[in-house]
Design an enzyme around this catalytic site. Structure first.
Site, PDB file in Angstrom:
ATOM      1  N   ARG A  27       0.826  -1.213   0.000  1.00  0.00           N
ATOM      2  CA  ARG A  27       0.000   0.000   0.000  1.00  0.00           C
ATOM      3  C   ARG A  27       0.853   1.254   0.000  1.00  0.00           C
ATOM      4  NH1 ARG A  27      -5.239  -0.727   1.489  1.00  0.00           N
ATOM      5  NH2 ARG A  27      -5.380   1.257   2.583  1.00  0.00           N
ATOM      6  N   GLU A 483      -1.787   2.701 -21.364  1.00  0.00           N
ATOM      7  CA  GLU A 483      -1.477   1.783 -20.251  1.00  0.00           C
ATOM      8  C   GLU A 483      -0.016   1.368 -20.296  1.00  0.00           C
ATOM      9  OE1 GLU A 483      -2.687   1.177 -17.580  1.00  0.00           O
ATOM     10  OE2 GLU A 483      -1.701  -0.650 -16.910  1.00  0.00           O
ATOM     11  N   LYS A 604      -0.964   1.372  -3.576  1.00  0.00           N
ATOM     12  CA  LYS A 604      -1.810   0.461  -4.365  1.00  0.00           C
ATOM     13  C   LYS A 604      -3.221   1.010  -4.495  1.00  0.00           C
ATOM     14  CE  LYS A 604      -3.007  -3.214  -6.590  1.00  0.00           C
ATOM     15  NZ  LYS A 604      -2.579  -3.321  -7.995  1.00  0.00           N
TER      16      LYS A 604
HETATM   17  C1  AGP Z   1      -2.005   1.175 -11.920  1.00  0.00           C
HETATM   18  O1  AGP Z   1      -0.817   0.418 -12.192  1.00  0.00           O
HETATM   19  C2  AGP Z   1      -1.834   2.114 -10.767  1.00  0.00           C
HETATM   20  N1  AGP Z   1      -1.413   1.388  -9.625  1.00  0.00           N
HETATM   21  C3  AGP Z   1      -2.990   3.058 -10.575  1.00  0.00           C
HETATM   22  O2  AGP Z   1      -3.056   3.863 -11.730  1.00  0.00           O
HETATM   23  C4  AGP Z   1      -4.378   2.435 -10.357  1.00  0.00           C
HETATM   24  O3  AGP Z   1      -4.846   1.840 -11.551  1.00  0.00           O
HETATM   25  C5  AGP Z   1      -5.331   3.575  -9.975  1.00  0.00           C
HETATM   26  O4  AGP Z   1      -4.856   4.143  -8.778  1.00  0.00           O
HETATM   27  C6  AGP Z   1      -6.777   3.107  -9.788  1.00  0.00           C
HETATM   28  O5  AGP Z   1      -6.833   2.206  -8.734  1.00  0.00           O
HETATM   29  P1  AGP Z   1      -8.199   1.372  -8.545  1.00  0.00           P
HETATM   30  O6  AGP Z   1      -8.349   0.521  -9.770  1.00  0.00           O
HETATM   31  O7  AGP Z   1      -7.997   0.569  -7.297  1.00  0.00           O
HETATM   32  O8  AGP Z   1      -9.318   2.353  -8.425  1.00  0.00           O
END
Ligand code: AGP
Length: 609
Positions: A27, A483, A604
């Site tokens: 996290r 992405e 995360k």
């Molecule tokens: C993706 O690799 C990132 N860790 C981040 O962009 C993530 O997708 C974004 O914070 C959204 O998180 P969520 O899907 O838990 O809402």
């Protein structure tokens, strides 16, 4: 994001707390601490990684069987031992750990200072601790009264675990807008910010809702509402297995989760497609409701937003419904014009992203039907959306999403096909053809992993030195380039940008110089020549070109290195092209010797604004 853990039972709390905190490291954090109650409540805190805390307590024979712990991702107050949690009230009555942000903590400081409270840290959490203490001492009714009065008084987000000196055999918890899971087994009761921290001990959990509190005793959990009345909660069972939260022989969680994609995609497909028929009825989104949808708004953050950009193409093409994709942090403040007959789709792995949760609430307040595409069962967005379609990616530990991203993509394909079929925009033949092809995706990803990984690993070592990279494509290839670029940035710290290939000549091409890395994604039959022309333009300026494309597309005149992928239906290419882009980011990062699972500054799940 901060992580909280707590344990109250028969076993030594310290081992369970440290193990739980280690499962929450993903996290993101910069300090850690625990409080253990033996004869008294003892607190240990350390700046930096968890190992520093473990070093601090390794010679302390901490026998206490009740305690709380915390990994802090600094919001108010710099990373330091003094600002680390747990925090204690002035008179030592209340010890607390907190994930979230108290927005009105300044006014609360003024209130408390009038009652001679002093502060030793720069944190909003210490203020929260003393507010609970203030109400506890003022009304002398006990923990639930003090906590409820605090919940009425403070503004912001919180998941808290609290120990009261006068109630030595209890842990009190409460939440609003920050994630919390409560577990129980024969050895005691558990609280944590996320499932991986307690999965090793129990799959029997309770979900606590906003503005609810609970008392964790050694053998039971008692829940309370904001009035202090006891409320009944049904115990649920987590469907994840313990191994899912371990590396299982892989060097990093990210590579493990990249390799898990064929399996979890298959599981997700099989969950919604049986006997060549789509069934999304568990979302309670009826065919009548689908027929009535006039517009679609896809709202998300980060990689989840990129899923939306990909999904827009297939949804619009198949359903003939206008689709808008919005960044959640923008959507929530821009007062968007929404069609009452619209559907807001919130995509989120964690289901706890503050901006996405806020966007969901904005859409609901506007009277728009909401659908969540979520990975964590029982998360805030999952519970508040009108409809939910769960991805079955299992716990995703690496900060950089891979398998959750891919399962989200799959669900958008399934949703688009089902909506188009219900709205009679595609015939049965097309419906069956798409369903048949979607079921080949897992094996095609497996082929990519088998055929391309070694080449990509070798290629990656050449690029650990690069400072800039450009990902270009058109249509769905541009969408997945977004992405690919984010993947590279967030784990390798290499600056990269994704560009619609046709847009390069409007400025950015001035940045292309000899050896600039350009990754061209080329899959779409109708427009691939255009992308190749754009690649010729950058190649003529000295760029090094990597292409990701099916064999049928001839890239020999532009590519310095080609990553071939199997053919599939045009809509489903993002599921295949993203795999080499994930691998490229992973291996470049590993060749740079960086911590690929826990990139600097990242969390995360961003549960604060
Ligand atoms: C993706 O690799 C990132 N860790 C981040 O962009 C993530 O997708 C974004 O914070 C959204 O998180 P969520 O899907 O838990 O809402």
């Amino acid at each position: 994001m901060c992580g909280i853990v707590g344990y109250n039972g028969k076993k030594k709390a310290v081992d369970i707390l440290l193990d739980g905190l280690s499962k929450l490291e993903y996290r993101g954090y910069d300090s850690a601490g625990i409080a253990i109650k033996d004869k008294n409540i003892e607190i240990f805190k350390a700046k930096g990684k968890l190992i520093n805390l473990q070093d601090k307590i390794k010679d302390k024979n901490l026998k206490g069987t009740i305690g709380i712990g915390h990994t802090r991702w600094a919001t108010h107050g710099e990373p330091s031992e003094n600002n680390a949690h747990p925090h204690v009230s002035n008179n030592g009555n209340v010890t607390l750990v907190h994930n979230g942000i108290i927005e009105n903590y300044q006014e609360l400081i003024q209130k408390l200072e009038k009652h001679n409270y002093k502060f030793y840290s720069d944190t909003d959490t210490e203020v929260l601790t003393n507010i609970i203490d203030y109400y506890y001492n003022k009304y002398k009714i006990g923990p639930i009264d003090a906590i409820n009065r605090t919940m009425v008084r403070v503004r912001g987000s919180y998941a808290i675990a609290v120990m009261f000196k006068d109630y030595p055999d209890e842990i009190w918890v409460a939440r609003k807008d920050s994630p919390m899971i409560i577990g129980q087994n024969d050895d005691g009761t558990y609280v944590a910010s996320d499932v991986p921290a307690i999965l090793k001990y129990t799959k029997n959990v309770y979900y606590i809702d906003n503005l609810e509190a609970a008392c964790l005793k050694k053998d039971k959990v008692i829940f309370y509402d904001l009035n202090g009345d006891v409320i009944k909660k049904e115990m649920q069972e987590i469907k994840w297995d313990v191994s899912a939260a371990e590396k299982e022989g892989y060097e990093h969680f990210m590579i493990k989760e990249i390799y898990e994609q064929p399996e979890v995609i298959k599981k997700t497909i099989n969950s919604y497609i049986q006997d060549n028929t789509i069934d999304i009825s568990r979302s309670n989104l009826t065919q009548e409701e689908i027929k009535d949808i006039k517009e679609i708004y896809i709202i998300a953050c980060g990689s989840a937003y990129h899923v939306g950009v990909c999904a827009q193409y297939i949804l619009e093409d198949l359903t003939k419904i206008p689709v808008r994709v919005e960044i959640a942090s923008e959507f929530r403040y821009r007062k968007p014009l929404l069609n009452k007959k619209g559907l807001a789709i919130i995509i989120s792995q964690s289901g706890e992203t503050a901006d996405s949760l806020a966007a969901l609430r904005e859409a609901k307040n506007a009277g728009i039907k909401t659908l969540g595409i979520i990975n964590v069962v029982g998360s805030s967005i999952a519970r508040e959306a009108d409809h939910v379609l769960y991805t079955l990616a299992g716990p995703e530990i690496a900060v950089a999403t891979t398998k959750a991203f891919s399962t989200q993509l799959i669900i958008t394909y399934i949703l688009a096909i089902e909506m188009a079929h219900v709205k009679r925009k595609i015939n049965k033949k097309k419906y069956l053809e798409l369903i048949k092809e979607i079921q080949t995706i897992p094996d095609k990803i497996k082929n990519i992993l088998e055929d391309d990984t070694n080449n990509i690993q070798k290629l990656s070592s050449k690029f650990s030195y690069v400072h800039d990279a450009f990902y270009i494509g058109r249509n769905l290839d541009y969408a997945i380039s977004l992405e690919g670029s984010l993947k590279l940035k967030e784990v390798s710290y290499i600056h990269s940008e994704a560009y619609a290939a046709g847009e390069l000549k409007h400025g950015t091409i001035s940045l292309i110089e000899p050896n600039t890395l350009v990754i061209g994604v080329i899959t779409q039959d109708e427009i691939y020549e255009k992308t190749i022309s754009n690649l010729v333009e950058v190649k003529s300026r000295g760029a090094y070109i990597i292409t990701v494309n099916p064999n049928k597309i001839d890239v020999n005149k532009v590519a310095d290195f080609t990553i071939n992928i199997p053919e599939t239906n045009k809509y489903f290419y993002p599921s295949l092209t993203v795999i080499p882009l994930q691998l490229l980011s992973y291996y470049i990062t590993v060749s740079k010797g960086l911590d690929v699972d826990k990139p600097r500054n990242l969390a995360k799940s961003v549960t604060v604004e």
